[in-house]
Design a protein around this motif. Sequence first.
Motif, PDB file in Angstrom:
ATOM      1  N   GLU A   1       0.830  -1.201   0.000  1.00 40.59           N
ATOM      2  CA  GLU A   1       0.000   0.000   0.000  1.00 40.59           C
ATOM      3  C   GLU A   1       0.875   1.265   0.000  1.00 40.59           C
ATOM      4  O   GLU A   1       0.610   2.226  -0.736  1.00 40.59           O
ATOM      5  CB  GLU A   1      -0.883  -0.004   1.237  1.00 40.59           C
TER       6      GLU A   1
ATOM      7  N   THR B   1       2.462   1.759  -3.443  1.00 39.79           N
ATOM      8  CA  THR B   1       1.461   2.189  -4.419  1.00 39.79           C
ATOM      9  C   THR B   1       1.102   3.651  -4.217  1.00 39.79           C
ATOM     10  O   THR B   1       0.993   4.433  -5.169  1.00 39.79           O
ATOM     11  CB  THR B   1       0.188   1.325  -4.288  1.00 39.79           C
ATOM     12  N   ARG B   2       0.916   4.054  -2.959  1.00 42.33           N
ATOM     13  CA  ARG B   2       0.598   5.445  -2.667  1.00 42.33           C
ATOM     14  C   ARG B   2       1.746   6.364  -3.110  1.00 42.33           C
ATOM     15  O   ARG B   2       1.520   7.434  -3.677  1.00 42.33           O
ATOM     16  CB  ARG B   2       0.388   5.636  -1.166  1.00 42.33           C
TER      17      ARG B   2
ATOM     18  N   GLY C   1       1.740   6.758  -6.812  1.00 39.57           N
ATOM     19  CA  GLY C   1       0.616   7.618  -7.201  1.00 39.57           C
ATOM     20  C   GLY C   1       0.947   9.081  -6.945  1.00 39.57           C
ATOM     21  O   GLY C   1       0.694   9.944  -7.785  1.00 39.57           O
TER      22      GLY C   1
ATOM     23  N   THR D   1       3.483  -7.635 -13.768  1.00 37.32           N
ATOM     24  CA  THR D   1       3.299  -6.211 -14.081  1.00 37.32           C
ATOM     25  C   THR D   1       4.454  -5.702 -14.923  1.00 37.32           C
ATOM     26  O   THR D   1       4.263  -4.991 -15.917  1.00 37.32           O
ATOM     27  CB  THR D   1       3.204  -5.400 -12.776  1.00 37.32           C
TER      28      THR D   1
ATOM     29  N   TRP E   1       2.028   4.786 -13.739  1.00 35.57           N
ATOM     30  CA  TRP E   1       2.574   5.173 -12.439  1.00 35.57           C
ATOM     31  C   TRP E   1       2.336   4.098 -11.393  1.00 35.57           C
ATOM     32  O   TRP E   1       3.158   3.903 -10.502  1.00 35.57           O
ATOM     33  CB  TRP E   1       2.001   6.523 -11.993  1.00 35.57           C
ATOM     34  N   PHE E   2       1.226   3.396 -11.497  1.00 35.67           N
ATOM     35  CA  PHE E   2       1.055   2.279 -10.567  1.00 35.67           C
ATOM     36  C   PHE E   2       1.977   1.127 -10.946  1.00 35.67           C
ATOM     37  O   PHE E   2       2.398   0.357 -10.092  1.00 35.67           O
ATOM     38  CB  PHE E   2      -0.413   1.864 -10.501  1.00 35.67           C
TER      39      PHE E   2
ATOM     40  N   ALA F   1       5.074   1.552  -9.077  1.00 37.08           N
ATOM     41  CA  ALA F   1       5.030   1.003  -7.717  1.00 37.08           C
ATOM     42  C   ALA F   1       5.412  -0.469  -7.722  1.00 37.08           C
ATOM     43  O   ALA F   1       6.232  -0.929  -6.913  1.00 37.08           O
ATOM     44  CB  ALA F   1       3.632   1.191  -7.135  1.00 37.08           C
ATOM     45  N   GLN F   2       4.845  -1.211  -8.649  1.00 35.09           N
ATOM     46  CA  GLN F   2       5.143  -2.650  -8.695  1.00 35.09           C
ATOM     47  C   GLN F   2       6.597  -2.884  -9.118  1.00 35.09           C
ATOM     48  O   GLN F   2       7.249  -3.800  -8.603  1.00 35.09           O
ATOM     49  CB  GLN F   2       4.196  -3.371  -9.671  1.00 35.09           C
TER      50      GLN F   2
END
Lengths: 247, 455
Positions: A42, A45-46, A49, B73, B177-178, B181-182
């Motif tokens: 989480e 991901t935040r 973002g 991903t 952009w997500f 994250a991955q």
Amino acid sequence: MSATCHRCGESLPPQGRFCGACGAATRGHAREVAAKTHREREQVTRAAGALGLVVLITLAGLVLGPRLLGERDEGSWSAMLIGAAAVFGAALVAGLVDGPLRASWPLATRPIWVLVALPAALVTLGAAHVYLGLLTQGATDPGREHVEATTAMWIAVVVLAPLGEEWLCRGVAWRSAVTLSSPRTALLLTAILFAFLHGLGGGYLLELPHRFAMGLVAGWLRWQSGSLLPGIVVHAVHNFVAITWLG
Amino acid sequence: MNGPEDEASGAGPEVVACAECGTDNPAETTFCTQCGVKLVARRKNVGRGRRRKAGDAAQRSRTRQEFGRIKQTVLTVRSIFWACAALAAGWLGLWHFFAAAEGLELTSTVGMVITVLLWGQLVLLIAGAIYVLRAPLVWTTIGACYWSLNTVVVVLAAGGMPGPMDVAQAFVAVAFWFGVAQAARVQRFMAEDPSLQLVRKRLAPEQRVVGGVGDDVRARRKRERRSAWRGRLRVLGMAAVVLLVAGFAIYKVTRPTPVDATVQTFGKRWSLHDVDGVCSLFDTGATGSLASSLREELEQRGWSAALPPLGDAQVETRGDRAVVRWPLGKSEVLTRFVRSRDVWQLDHIALPPVDAPAPDDAVAAFVAAWEGAGTDALVDSFRPASRERVGGSLRRMLERREWHEQRPALGARDVGPVRAGRCRVLFTIEHDELRVNFEYWHPRWYVVGVALPRS
């Protein structure tokens, strides 16, 4: 009564996290690991973002900014309000995406770092002065007229810009980049963002090199001190000196 | 003499220290109760320079599970890179095809910009597709930045009002952009556990040769260092290319509009004697105060019907202002344009001074009218446009002094210099003076003001 392993039924030691007989994790520990993984997922991901939002808003501002500000006089209240609202708005939105706002606004640090910020400001000023001197080769820019420093400009340049831009770059973007990667990457990325952010007023590519250098200095202070305060001091002193002596 | 081992073995139950985390475990246990590794197996590995492990056995298991899930991903991002590269290649092919078909000059500024942008885009996307598995975070971030820029430029090109395709493109940017994250998590997992790899490299030939552990380790470290430097240089190069392409694109997109087109329009309308067209270039429009003022100045010079031909324009641009000088005989017409909302508009126009003859005839005519009977001839000497208003006022003042039929004789006159088509003449009258202002409106002088003596 001591707990037993859910797989083999052996009794578990009181503080144990694994069964000594079969190596299975206890239910409590498995839940703890799952929760940690979930938190980390989480968090990342935040962070991505928030960083995406900052980049997207910076790019949009870079392209649209000159059009929005084009009809206004430099340093006027309306131009100042638009610029400040864009920077603070971006920081607020992106900061909220990436968890509690307070975490993107760390101020506590040792006083020595505030003192270090003063010579650092001189370094950034020197770099900017040399770069601009080389760029203009001693000649005055025909496209730039001397602008009298109004009250609005003082507030915008010496107060609002250091607070807003440092919050956006060294606060929100820094936190996201460090979560995603490492402080070094964060230093580079936020310096690039900082440089591009200064194209908003119509400075285009000429603003990039010396703003990038200043971003590196402020980022290094953020890294070493763990606080936004030295960066804000550098920024404010830099802008104050630039507007007072260098015009 | 008893050693520590003897004391330990005699004083309490036997314990086995875990080689991984150092926890003391009861002798009968097979697995460490704190980190979950097999105790016997670990003993064999002690001292072999093991790499860092991520947490305990449960954590590692969870990491492997997560890695297996989210590496898809990164693989998807690679597919997106390839798909975008194919699209970019298509656009590039189309551009060159149409350029050849339409005979477009690729060496012109616009042609070169588009060509460089399209080639840069293709190179960037192919590089991303190749290297995203080696450095997932960097390349996914580059992809996300590229797509964000693409989205912003497309929305801008659409005139600021995003359509369905723009929304879809923005959605892809957010998805990218997500993906960042991955990718960050994939890279972190790979750093924590070297056994997790997106690409398994083949063994180098020297690794297959039995040359001792030390040689092998040194050679491996050397290769890793070289590889790391190559990677850094690649990233730096790519970042420089991305910055250059993005910066160039931004510069071109946001470059202020030049004043040349507006200057040409002004010159063309002037040469066509289109006064309304010239006036419409003012920021206040063709009916505003600036336009009215220009019309009056043209009328004063007698240019309302036919504007004199201008020479070649000399343009001096200073930021949002441009001063343009148009030679006109020995003099010049000076125009100033200002940029507002990215549109250049006429802000000021300075015509050459009025070329007026000496006002002797007009002065003589005024004297004759003054010394004649009645006020009609006096009122007729005013400009037609202001005759009713100013002439009427003069007539009322003369009646108040009872000078409407006969007026005192004028004495000596003092004709002032002619400046900008204006001239002031002072007459001596009954120990006082009469001031009369004349103005030249092509083709003759008119009276525009009369100041009677105070008494």
